[in-house]
Design an enzyme around this catalytic site. Structure first.
Site, PDB file in Angstrom:
ATOM      1  N   GLY A   1       5.782  -1.281  -1.227  1.00 35.42           N
ATOM      2  CA  GLY A   1       5.051  -1.488  -2.613  1.00 35.42           C
ATOM      3  C   GLY A   1       5.598  -0.891  -3.738  1.00 35.42           C
ATOM      4  O   GLY A   1       6.865   0.165  -3.397  1.00 35.42           O
TER       5      GLY A   1
ATOM      6  N   ALA B   1      19.309   1.394 -14.704  1.00 30.85           N
ATOM      7  CA  ALA B   1      20.269   2.287 -14.682  1.00 30.85           C
ATOM      8  C   ALA B   1      21.214   1.731 -13.567  1.00 30.85           C
ATOM      9  O   ALA B   1      22.554   2.033 -13.749  1.00 30.85           O
ATOM     10  CB  ALA B   1      20.036   3.950 -13.816  1.00 30.85           C
TER      11      ALA B   1
ATOM     12  N   ARG C   1      22.736  -1.284 -16.377  1.00 35.37           N
ATOM     13  CA  ARG C   1      23.687  -0.738 -17.618  1.00 35.37           C
ATOM     14  C   ARG C   1      25.094   0.098 -16.540  1.00 35.37           C
ATOM     15  O   ARG C   1      25.901  -0.436 -17.115  1.00 35.37           O
ATOM     16  CB  ARG C   1      23.096   0.137 -17.695  1.00 35.37           C
TER      17      ARG C   1
ATOM     18  N   ARG D   1       7.109  -7.873   0.593  1.00 36.79           N
ATOM     19  CA  ARG D   1       6.528  -7.203   1.657  1.00 36.79           C
ATOM     20  C   ARG D   1       6.996  -8.510   2.984  1.00 36.79           C
ATOM     21  O   ARG D   1       6.258  -9.604   2.797  1.00 36.79           O
ATOM     22  CB  ARG D   1       5.296  -6.764   2.684  1.00 36.79           C
TER      23      ARG D   1
ATOM     24  N   ASP E   1      10.090   3.395   3.061  1.00 33.08           N
ATOM     25  CA  ASP E   1      10.176   2.978   4.799  1.00 33.08           C
ATOM     26  C   ASP E   1      10.389   1.983   5.292  1.00 33.08           C
ATOM     27  O   ASP E   1      11.316   1.822   5.870  1.00 33.08           O
ATOM     28  CB  ASP E   1       9.369   3.882   4.965  1.00 33.08           C
TER      29      ASP E   1
ATOM     30  N   THR F   1       9.040   4.686  -3.773  1.00 37.04           N
ATOM     31  CA  THR F   1       7.956   5.006  -3.401  1.00 37.04           C
ATOM     32  C   THR F   1       6.785   6.361  -3.847  1.00 37.04           C
ATOM     33  O   THR F   1       7.567   6.923  -4.008  1.00 37.04           O
ATOM     34  CB  THR F   1       8.068   4.923  -1.816  1.00 37.04           C
TER      35      THR F   1
ATOM     36  N   ASP G   1       4.898   6.867  -2.375  1.00 36.78           N
ATOM     37  CA  ASP G   1       4.167   7.696  -1.153  1.00 36.78           C
ATOM     38  C   ASP G   1       5.103   8.941  -0.354  1.00 36.78           C
ATOM     39  O   ASP G   1       4.446  10.595   0.247  1.00 36.78           O
ATOM     40  CB  ASP G   1       3.963   7.511   0.765  1.00 36.78           C
TER      41      ASP G   1
ATOM     42  N   ASP H   1       7.342   9.327   1.525  1.00 39.03           N
ATOM     43  CA  ASP H   1       8.053   9.854   3.398  1.00 39.03           C
ATOM     44  C   ASP H   1       8.873   9.393   3.535  1.00 39.03           C
ATOM     45  O   ASP H   1       9.296   8.211   4.197  1.00 39.03           O
ATOM     46  CB  ASP H   1       6.415   8.788   4.299  1.00 39.03           C
TER      47      ASP H   1
ATOM     48  N   ARG I   1     -23.491  17.418  -6.607  1.00 41.99           N
ATOM     49  CA  ARG I   1     -22.860  16.369  -5.335  1.00 41.99           C
ATOM     50  C   ARG I   1     -21.650  16.986  -5.255  1.00 41.99           C
ATOM     51  O   ARG I   1     -20.382  17.235  -5.485  1.00 41.99           O
ATOM     52  CB  ARG I   1     -22.484  15.101  -5.912  1.00 41.99           C
TER      53      ARG I   1
ATOM     54  N   ARG J   1      -0.454   5.443   3.832  1.00 44.94           N
ATOM     55  CA  ARG J   1      -1.139   5.552   5.247  1.00 44.94           C
ATOM     56  C   ARG J   1      -0.376   5.895   6.177  1.00 44.94           C
ATOM     57  O   ARG J   1      -1.564   6.054   7.179  1.00 44.94           O
ATOM     58  CB  ARG J   1      -0.497   3.648   5.573  1.00 44.94           C
TER      59      ARG J   1
ATOM     60  N   GLU K   1     -11.767  21.355  -2.347  1.00 46.63           N
ATOM     61  CA  GLU K   1     -12.253  22.394  -1.107  1.00 46.63           C
ATOM     62  C   GLU K   1     -11.921  22.084   0.434  1.00 46.63           C
ATOM     63  O   GLU K   1     -11.915  23.275   0.804  1.00 46.63           O
ATOM     64  CB  GLU K   1     -14.186  22.083  -0.813  1.00 46.63           C
TER      65      GLU K   1
ATOM     66  N   ARG L   1     -20.666  11.464  -2.651  1.00 49.04           N
ATOM     67  CA  ARG L   1     -20.290  10.133  -3.112  1.00 49.04           C
ATOM     68  C   ARG L   1     -19.095  10.041  -2.670  1.00 49.04           C
ATOM     69  O   ARG L   1     -18.375  10.697  -2.237  1.00 49.04           O
ATOM     70  CB  ARG L   1     -20.929  10.001  -4.677  1.00 49.04           C
TER      71      ARG L   1
HETATM   72  O1  F6P Z   1       3.226   0.806  -1.427  1.00 49.00           O
HETATM   73  C1  F6P Z   1       3.172   2.270  -0.134  1.00 49.00           C
HETATM   74  C2  F6P Z   1       1.500   2.208  -1.048  1.00 49.00           C
HETATM   75  O2  F6P Z   1       0.900   2.303  -1.633  1.00 49.00           O
HETATM   76  C3  F6P Z   1       0.780   3.545   0.021  1.00 49.00           C
HETATM   77  O3  F6P Z   1       0.191   4.321   0.181  1.00 49.00           O
HETATM   78  C4  F6P Z   1      -0.185   1.715   0.796  1.00 49.00           C
HETATM   79  O4  F6P Z   1      -1.116   2.521   2.095  1.00 49.00           O
HETATM   80  C5  F6P Z   1       0.333   0.713   0.658  1.00 49.00           C
HETATM   81  O5  F6P Z   1       1.312   1.054  -0.025  1.00 49.00           O
HETATM   82  C6  F6P Z   1      -0.531   0.092   0.630  1.00 49.00           C
HETATM   83  O6  F6P Z   1      -0.129  -1.299   0.594  1.00 49.00           O
HETATM   84  P1  F6P Z   1      -0.326  -2.855  -0.423  1.00 49.00           P
HETATM   85  O7  F6P Z   1      -0.876  -3.214  -1.298  1.00 49.00           O
HETATM   86  O8  F6P Z   1       0.467  -3.964   0.038  1.00 49.00           O
HETATM   87  O9  F6P Z   1      -1.550  -2.819   0.511  1.00 49.00           O
END
Ligand code: F6P
Length: 326
Positions: free
Chosen positions: A14, A25, A28, A75, A106, A129, A131, A133, A166, A175, A191, A250
């Site tokens: 992603g 960077a 260069r 990917r 990852d 990324t 995320d 992670d 609301r 994910r 909350e 909502r």
């Molecule tokens: O790159 C990380 C991420 O944005 C995650 O947070 C998300 O679950 C996933 O990629 C979504 O992937 P795609 O854009 O391939 O649907």
């Protein structure tokens, strides 16, 4: 100094805001050290297909402020196969590329671990990324921008939530990791914050809403990570509607808006520092490590370690969220 002449660079998985600043960077710094640089388009897939071109300093002009990635990303399913990785390595040999810089998350580093079990070529990674992670760094390139985007959106949602009394459920990306939800939720005074790292006790969530209702606290924002064990915003809304038929709820799924946009200053600086450090590290003979920043200092962590460790969310943070939401 190690004998490296031709560096390949790719972005994979992603995209994340700041990847372009990282590419700039790397390119260069490499050119400064009289190395040749080759851009590999669409990550590992482009490596397999030989979608490779030589880069000059002007190729990275006017990109530091742009989201996405000028190298494009993908990917790659083919890279998961032995055949795909063999062809990818042959392509590198064809272009005499003898070092790599990989920018991704990852999946990128899992792919790298497998590739380097089979083939030897010096490589340094950059954590790209939204995320956050990955181990071996306090921040990843794109995380700060993504959280800022989410915060801006949730603030707007709170305005309309308040106007209508609301309850809103906002689903954010992640994910397998809840860092975006956790940090956006704290920053917006949510909350409740539901993340994959903490088992969701739905009865406790429902009880809190019930208490708020009794106290006539009319606005209630629940931030949920897409990978929460209980489910996403739609599942949650269904449960709430059944339990509290009179409560107006909502659901908003923020989606890919979190991945785009101009990178924040923090992401630009992080990407610039790590891109510069990546080339220096390659020249010093470092390999199969990801550059990261821990306590403000650039450091390097082996690829296997950055993807192995599971995140633990500190109990203090969870306690703070509970207290501040009362
Ligand atoms: O790159 C990380 C991420 O944005 C995650 O947070 C998300 O679950 C996933 O990629 C979504 O992937 P795609 O854009 O391939 O649907």
């Amino acid at each position: 100094m190690v004998d490296i002449q031709r560096v390949g660079i790719l972005t994979s998985g992603g995209d994340s805001p700041g990847m372009n600043a990282g590419i700039r960077a790397v390119v260069r710094t490499a050119l400064y050290h009289k190395l040749e640089v080759f851009g590999i388009r669409r990550g590992y897939q482009g490596m397999i297909e030989g979608d490779i071109f030589q880069m000059q300093t002007t190729d990275v002009s006017n990109i530091i402020q742009r989201g996405g990635t000028i190298l494009k990303t993908a990917r790659s399913k083919d890279f998961l196969t032995e055949k795909g990785r063999r062809i990818a390595f042959e392509q590198l040999k064809k272009y005499s590329i003898n070092a790599l810089v990989l920018i991704g998350g990852d999946g990128t580093f899992r792919g790298a671990v497998q590739f380097f079990k089979e083939y030897t070529i010096p490589a340094i990674g950059l954590p790209g990324t939204i995320d956050k992670d990955l181990s071996g760094t306090d921040f990843t390139i794109g995380f700060d921008t993504a959280v800022n985007t989410a915060v801006e959106a949730i603030d707007k949602i709170r305005d309309t939530a308040e106007a209508h009394d609301r309850l809103f459920i906002v689903e954010l990306m992640g994910r397998d990791a809840g860092y975006i939800a956790l940090n956006s939720g704290i920053a917006c005074g949510a909350e409740d914050i539901l993340i994959p790292e903490v088992v969701t006790d739905i009865e406790t969530v429902l009880q809190r809403i019930d208490d708020d209702e009794r106290r006539k606290k009319n606005v209630h924002i629940i931030v949920v990570a897409e990978g929460d064990d209980f489910g996403g915003a739609n599942e949650l809304q269904q449960i709430l509607q059944n339990r509290f038929p009179d409560l107006e709820t909502r659901a908003t799924i923020l989606g890919h808006i979190q991945r785009g946009g101009s990178p924040s200053f923090a992401d630009r600086v992080l990407a610039s520092r790590l891109g510069h450090a990546a080339i220096q590290a390659l020249l010093l003979g470092k390999t199969q490590m990801m550059a990261g920043v821990i306590n403000g200092e650039v450091c390097f962590t082996p690829f296997e370690k950055v993807v192995k460790e599971n995140a633990v969310i500190s109990k203090d943070i969870l306690e703070m969220i509970r207290v501040l939401a009362t």
